[in-house]
Design a protein around this motif. Structure first.
Motif, PDB file in Angstrom:
ATOM      1  N   TRP A   1       1.959  13.493   1.384  1.00  0.00           N
ATOM      2  CA  TRP A   1       2.379  12.534   2.414  1.00  0.00           C
ATOM      3  C   TRP A   1       1.460  11.321   2.424  1.00  0.00           C
ATOM      4  N   ALA A   2       0.158  11.569   2.314  1.00  0.00           N
ATOM      5  CA  ALA A   2      -0.813  10.465   2.340  1.00  0.00           C
ATOM      6  C   ALA A   2      -0.607   9.542   1.143  1.00  0.00           C
ATOM      7  N   HIS A   3      -0.403  10.120  -0.045  1.00  0.00           N
ATOM      8  CA  HIS A   3      -0.173   9.307  -1.245  1.00  0.00           C
ATOM      9  C   HIS A   3       1.088   8.460  -1.083  1.00  0.00           C
ATOM     10  N   ILE A   4       2.150   9.087  -0.589  1.00  0.00           N
ATOM     11  CA  ILE A   4       3.431   8.391  -0.441  1.00  0.00           C
ATOM     12  C   ILE A   4       3.324   7.284   0.602  1.00  0.00           C
ATOM     13  N   SER A   5       2.595   7.551   1.676  1.00  0.00           N
ATOM     14  CA  SER A   5       2.425   6.542   2.730  1.00  0.00           C
ATOM     15  C   SER A   5       1.655   5.330   2.217  1.00  0.00           C
ATOM     16  N   ARG A   6       0.627   5.572   1.407  1.00  0.00           N
ATOM     17  CA  ARG A   6      -0.127   4.442   0.833  1.00  0.00           C
ATOM     18  C   ARG A   6       0.751   3.628  -0.106  1.00  0.00           C
ATOM     19  N   LEU A   7       1.591   4.306  -0.844  1.00  0.00           N
ATOM     20  CA  LEU A   7       2.516   3.631  -1.749  1.00  0.00           C
ATOM     21  C   LEU A   7       3.436   2.701  -0.961  1.00  0.00           C
ATOM     22  N   HIS A   8       3.965   3.201   0.124  1.00  0.00           N
ATOM     23  CA  HIS A   8       4.839   2.392   0.975  1.00  0.00           C
ATOM     24  C   HIS A   8       4.082   1.226   1.587  1.00  0.00           C
ATOM     25  N   ALA A   9       2.836   1.459   2.020  1.00  0.00           N
ATOM     26  CA  ALA A   9       2.032   0.387   2.622  1.00  0.00           C
ATOM     27  C   ALA A   9       1.792  -0.751   1.637  1.00  0.00           C
ATOM     28  N   ASP A  10       1.824  -0.441   0.339  1.00  0.00           N
ATOM     29  CA  ASP A  10       1.644  -1.470  -0.688  1.00  0.00           C
ATOM     30  C   ASP A  10       2.927  -2.241  -0.977  1.00  0.00           C
ATOM     31  N   GLY A  11       4.017  -1.901  -0.278  1.00  0.00           N
ATOM     32  CA  GLY A  11       5.251  -2.661  -0.420  1.00  0.00           C
ATOM     33  C   GLY A  11       6.328  -2.013  -1.273  1.00  0.00           C
ATOM     34  N   THR A  12       6.087  -0.795  -1.754  1.00  0.00           N
ATOM     35  CA  THR A  12       7.076  -0.112  -2.584  1.00  0.00           C
ATOM     36  C   THR A  12       8.225   0.412  -1.723  1.00  0.00           C
TER      37      THR A  12
END
Length: 240
Positions: free
Chosen positions: A174-185
């Motif tokens: 979840w943390a990895h995916i959330s960071r990915l989204h925060a980067d605009g993905t």
């Protein structure tokens, strides 16, 4: 638009797995696709990523048609982590990541550097020379996600990425995916864990019998159906 699907139909013999489906996933959003087994979610995803040719309809990935002469261009924009753990058992982990990058047009130097970065990000460095069939189930899930991200896709599609993993690894992912989204993905997620969708997704759509039956932000859906949890909405709109 990150992903646009219009009038999608996919049949398998007498079975219509996806039936005149429309879906719009805004660019940069975190979108959940929810529904029971057999609802058509995986068929929809396989149609988007180029593994299952639609019978009717149109799909665009970030404005690029997913089928036809620009199909390969669209596929380069997508990172896909499938529900099935499909990994080459004859290629070491690091090499598998490098080969995936090369397949998507990265230079050898960039693919090597990116594979090293993904190994570190997903804590797979000590497994770099191991083979996928020797990894634990949780490590294989990490590797699937790492492989999906090697070529820096702008749309990431995750088909039940935390299925069968323990609670600690689920929260790590979840943390990895959330960071990915925060980067605009842009992220499209399917999951049977309703708390996962509620925690991560900005908007969700419920599928049943190959169609979208309702969609909206989790809070909006809870209010619309007078439900305390997204699970209660699920049971009302697509439950048996």
């Amino acid at each position: 638009m990150g992903l646009r699907v219009e009038g999608l139909v996919k049949r398998f013999g007498d079975l219509t797995a996806v039936d005149s489906l429309d879906l719009a996933v805004p660019e940069g959003s975190f979108f959940g696709l929810l529904g029971p087994n057999g609802a058509g979610k995986t068929t929809l995803i396989r149609s988007v990523v180029g593994l299952c040719e639609p019978d009717e309809g149109h799909i665009e990935v970030l404005g690029v048609p997913a089928w036809g002469r620009r199909g390969a261009e669209a596929r380069r924009l997508i990172g896909y982590a499938p529900q099935e753990v499909a990994l080459d058992r004859f290629v070491p982990v690091r090499e598998a990541l490098e080969l995936h990058g090369r397949y998507f047009g990265m230079s050898r130097r960039d693919a090597v550097a990116r594979a090293r970065e993904m190994l570190a990000t997903f804590e797979l460095e000590d497994k770099a020379t191991s083979y996928a069939n020797l990894l634990s189930g949780g490590m294989r899930r990490r590797l699937l996600l790492a492989r999906a991200l090697v070529h820096r896709p702008r749309l990431v599609i995750l088909d039940e990425p935390t299925a069968g993993v323990d609670i600690e690894l689920r929260h790590d992912l979840w943390a990895h995916i959330s960071r990915l989204h925060a980067d605009g993905t842009t992220i499209l997620l399917t999951t049977h864990y309703l708390e996962e969708a509620e925690a991560l997704c900005e908007r969700v759509a419920f599928m049943r019998d190959g169609q979208i039956v309702t969609e909206g932000a989790p809070a909006e859906l809870r209010g619309r159906f007078g439900a305390g949890r997204l699970e209660d909405v699920y049971l009302r709109v697509v439950g048996r």
